[in-house]
Design a protein around this motif. Structure first.
Motif, mmCIF file in Angstrom:
data_model
loop_
_atom_site.group_PDB
_atom_site.id
_atom_site.type_symbol
_atom_site.label_atom_id
_atom_site.label_comp_id
_atom_site.label_asym_id
_atom_site.label_seq_id
_atom_site.Cartn_x
_atom_site.Cartn_y
_atom_site.Cartn_z
ATOM 1 N N UNK A 384 128.606 16.103 21.670
ATOM 2 C CA UNK A 384 127.725 17.250 21.936
ATOM 3 C C UNK A 384 126.710 17.332 20.801
ATOM 4 N N UNK A 385 125.447 17.243 21.176
ATOM 5 C CA UNK A 385 124.350 17.293 20.203
ATOM 6 C C UNK A 385 123.834 18.736 20.125
ATOM 7 N N UNK A 386 123.900 19.315 18.928
ATOM 8 C CA UNK A 386 123.440 20.693 18.720
ATOM 9 C C UNK A 386 122.281 20.668 17.727
ATOM 10 N N UNK A 387 121.107 21.132 18.178
ATOM 11 C CA UNK A 387 119.890 21.062 17.362
ATOM 12 C C UNK A 387 119.247 22.447 17.308
ATOM 13 N N UNK A 388 118.793 22.833 16.103
ATOM 14 C CA UNK A 388 118.053 24.084 15.910
ATOM 15 C C UNK A 388 116.642 23.732 15.448
ATOM 16 N N UNK A 389 115.639 24.161 16.194
ATOM 17 C CA UNK A 389 114.248 23.957 15.803
ATOM 18 C C UNK A 389 113.831 25.102 14.888
ATOM 19 N N UNK A 390 113.674 24.826 13.599
ATOM 20 C CA UNK A 390 113.367 25.857 12.606
ATOM 21 C C UNK A 390 111.882 25.946 12.304
ATOM 22 N N UNK A 391 111.064 25.222 13.067
ATOM 23 C CA UNK A 391 109.617 25.320 12.902
ATOM 24 C C UNK A 391 109.083 26.445 13.775
ATOM 25 N N UNK A 392 107.817 26.784 13.589
ATOM 26 C CA UNK A 392 107.223 27.886 14.341
ATOM 27 C C UNK A 392 106.605 27.431 15.656
ATOM 28 N N UNK A 396 108.994 17.986 19.909
ATOM 29 C CA UNK A 396 109.563 16.938 20.744
ATOM 30 C C UNK A 396 110.274 15.948 19.829
ATOM 31 N N UNK A 397 111.560 15.708 20.087
ATOM 32 C CA UNK A 397 112.365 14.829 19.245
ATOM 33 C C UNK A 397 112.887 13.641 20.062
ATOM 34 N N UNK A 398 113.040 12.523 19.382
ATOM 35 C CA UNK A 398 113.619 11.322 19.967
ATOM 36 C C UNK A 398 115.000 11.110 19.370
ATOM 37 N N UNK A 411 122.162 9.580 28.519
ATOM 38 C CA UNK A 411 121.655 10.934 28.372
ATOM 39 C C UNK A 411 120.183 10.890 28.034
ATOM 40 N N UNK A 412 119.549 12.026 27.801
ATOM 41 C CA UNK A 412 118.110 12.051 27.507
ATOM 42 C C UNK A 412 117.812 11.363 26.172
ATOM 43 N N UNK A 413 116.790 10.531 26.168
ATOM 44 C CA UNK A 413 116.368 9.856 24.936
ATOM 45 C C UNK A 413 115.373 10.697 24.153
ATOM 46 N N UNK A 414 114.811 11.708 24.816
ATOM 47 C CA UNK A 414 113.787 12.551 24.201
ATOM 48 C C UNK A 414 113.996 13.986 24.674
ATOM 49 N N UNK A 415 113.935 14.915 23.752
ATOM 50 C CA UNK A 415 114.177 16.322 24.085
ATOM 51 C C UNK A 415 113.050 17.193 23.529
ATOM 52 N N UNK A 416 112.768 18.290 24.213
ATOM 53 C CA UNK A 416 111.770 19.270 23.762
ATOM 54 C C UNK A 416 112.492 20.575 23.465
ATOM 55 N N UNK A 417 112.287 21.085 22.264
ATOM 56 C CA UNK A 417 112.978 22.305 21.829
ATOM 57 C C UNK A 417 111.937 23.324 21.388
ATOM 58 N N UNK A 418 112.056 24.537 21.898
ATOM 59 C CA UNK A 418 111.136 25.609 21.537
ATOM 60 C C UNK A 418 111.430 26.125 20.121
ATOM 61 N N UNK A 419 110.471 26.853 19.560
ATOM 62 C CA UNK A 419 110.635 27.410 18.216
ATOM 63 C C UNK A 419 111.809 28.381 18.175
ATOM 64 N N UNK A 420 112.704 28.171 17.219
ATOM 65 C CA UNK A 420 113.859 29.041 17.046
ATOM 66 C C UNK A 420 114.973 28.822 18.043
ATOM 67 N N UNK A 421 114.826 27.868 18.923
ATOM 68 C CA UNK A 421 115.833 27.638 19.953
ATOM 69 C C UNK A 421 117.019 26.846 19.405
ATOM 70 N N UNK A 422 118.201 27.237 19.810
ATOM 71 C CA UNK A 422 119.412 26.477 19.514
ATOM 72 C C UNK A 422 119.717 25.638 20.759
ATOM 73 N N UNK A 423 119.467 24.352 20.671
ATOM 74 C CA UNK A 423 119.528 23.447 21.818
ATOM 75 C C UNK A 423 120.849 22.678 21.791
ATOM 76 N N UNK A 424 121.535 22.656 22.928
ATOM 77 C CA UNK A 424 122.809 21.932 23.056
ATOM 78 C C UNK A 424 122.681 20.897 24.169
ATOM 79 N N UNK A 425 123.043 19.645 23.873
ATOM 80 C CA UNK A 425 122.904 18.568 24.855
ATOM 81 C C UNK A 425 124.087 17.602 24.748
ATOM 82 N N UNK A 426 124.852 17.412 25.835
ATOM 83 C CA UNK A 426 125.914 16.399 25.816
ATOM 84 C C UNK A 426 125.291 14.999 25.951
ATOM 85 N N UNK A 427 125.776 14.056 25.173
ATOM 86 C CA UNK A 427 125.334 12.671 25.271
ATOM 87 C C UNK A 427 126.559 11.765 25.181
#
Length: 466
Positions: A384-392, A396-398, A411-427
């Motif tokens: 389980x990939x857990x990512x927090x985007x701390x920018x404003x 887009x991350x690879x 699973x996804x090779x590239x993900x888009x995360x909004x500002x302040x979002x805590x993103x969870x992705x199973x891979x």
């Protein structure tokens, strides 16, 4: 070790000194003008404007400073902080503590006299008193008079001004936690939530009670800083002091009389230094913990000295050493120690701040199964990939990995995360069992910013095989 100041028993001869520890004894502060009061007003108004204006500043389309409790994040211009970054807050408080120790050892209670919110707001409330009720003597006579129309309207106007400033203070404080546009719009249209209304009421009432009614009671009886400051004072500390050698024997006299013929000192015993003191002490009694180093008595005494044609400085920022006819030592072990510790703490804070990244990533292995064989005959591990985007801004991350040759990322090779979002992705990562050289392989999963191809964050985990 630096010599400490000896404790002196004070038996003041001033007529009001016996009651200054009585919380019910009101102090009517007389207005005074001079260099230090101009400096205090300039500093106070600057801090108030800074306090009110900071949440109203817009930065890149959002509020520049906002403690968003609901989202559990803190916005500071281009930086976004989360609860895991609260160690920075600890560093800020540590730095503030050592800065307070350093400047108190060197310049006494300058924080209390010029920047403490209790002092700043108290003088604002006294300004309203002077505008609606008059000078200190007029205010005292007004309080002694029976209630009539004149007294009612003046008291009402004064308290209305106090409440207006208190309400503005409460709203300004809450605007650090609630978006400022929503806060003011909802409040004045009656749509604020109960929690916001309670917060505004608490801070409005606290400001009104502290600056309007308690004032010196808080400084003398409640403020812990006034109690432990003696641990930082020594004989070389600069604070407000009275030159008894020059001033005594005190006594009134005409300006036309030669002071040398009277046998008196320079102090004319006008009591102005007591009348302008916000805590009601007599500085001529010596160093006292109630003194907040605001310099009001210095300005009052200098005006009297000018009128009498005497040199200024009978009351001044000085040290015990100077009053004893000795030289003040600026560099001493306590000052050096506090200064070095302050520099170390600032350095550690900068290092901690520089290590922050615009994203944080955590890799969690699936604990329900060590591994499994899929329909293609490949050995597969799930994460389980857990990512927090701390920018404003949205990023887009690879996703890439290293440590396992000829493996495939499912699973996804590239993900888009909004500002302040805590993103969870199973891979999942799958590999041919013939390519597994060990039962436990260290795997590094990397997060790369697509825009600049910079590796933002990486985390290590294990790949378990046959």
């Amino acid at each position: 070790m630096t010599q400490r100041i000896k404790i002196k028993e004070i038996k003041s001869t001033h007529k009001n000194s016996a009651d200054r520890f009585n919380p019910s004894n009101r102090i009517y502060v007389r207005a005074v003008y001079g260099f230090f009061q101009k400096l205090r007003k300039f500093t106070g108004w600057g801090l108030i404007l800074f306090f009110i204006a900071m949440p109203m500043i817009r930065w890149d389309g959002h509020q520049a400073v906002l403690f968003d409790v609901d989202k559990q994040q803190f916005q500071l211009f281009d930086m976004l902080f989360f609860p895991q970054d609260l160690t920075l807050v600890a560093w800020v408080f540590i730095i503030a503590a050592f800065a307070l120790f350093f400047f108190t050892t060197y310049l006494g209670r300058v924080w209390c006299g010029y920047t403490c919110p209790q002092t700043v707001w108290t003088f604002i409330f006294i300004w309203f008193e002077e505008r609606f009720e008059g000078t200190a003597n007029k205010r005292k006579r007004l309080d002694e008079m029976p209630w009539d129309f004149n007294k009612v309207w003046r008291k009402t106007a004064k308290h209305t001004g106090w409440l207006a400033v208190s309400l503005l203070t409460g709203l300004a404080f809450c605007s650090y936690f609630v978006p400022v546009e929503k806060l003011y719009t909802d409040f004045f249209t009656g749509q604020s939530s109960m929690l916001v209304l309670i917060m505004i009421f608490i801070f409005t009432f606290s400001t009104y009670a502290n600056a309007g009614w308690m004032r010196s009671i808080f400084c003398v009886h409640m403020c812990p800083y006034s109690r432990f400051q003696s641990a930082m004072f020594d004989k070389n500390t600069y604070s407000v002091g009275y030159d008894a050698t020059r001033g005594e024997k005190r006594g009134p006299r005409s300006r036309k009389v030669d002071r040398n013929e009277t046998g008196l000192g320079d102090c004319v015993d006008c009591d102005l230094c007591v009348q302008v003191c916000p805590t009601g002490i007599d500085i001529r009694d010596g160093l006292q913990y109630e003194c907040i180093n605001c310099g009001a008595c210095i300005d009052a005494c200098d005006q009297t000295m000018d009128k009498m044609g005497y040199p200024r400085g009978l009351i001044s920022y000085t040290s015990e050493q100077v009053l004893e006819g000795k030289e003040t030592k600026l560099l001493r072990p306590k000052i050096i120690g506090y200064g070095l510790m302050l520099l170390v703490m600032v350095g550690l804070f900068i290092v901690n701040l520089s290590t922050l990244t615009n994203a944080e990533m955590e890799i969690l292995r699936d604990r329900n199964s060590l591994y499994r064989e899929n329909v293609d005959g490949l050995i597969e591990n799930t994460y389980t990939l857990k990512v927090i985007n701390k920018s404003t801004d949205a990023q887009v991350y690879r996703i890439t990995f290293a440590g396992l040759k000829d493996a495939t990322l499912i699973g996804p090779k590239q993900i888009t995360i909004q500002s302040g979002e805590v993103f969870t992705q199973p891979i999942s990562i799958a590999v041919d069992p013939y390519d597994i050289k060990a039962k436990k392989i260290t795997l590094t999963i990397k997060l790369t910013n697509v825009d600049n191809n910079e590796v933002i964050e990486q985390d290590a985990s294990f790949f378990l095989g046959l």
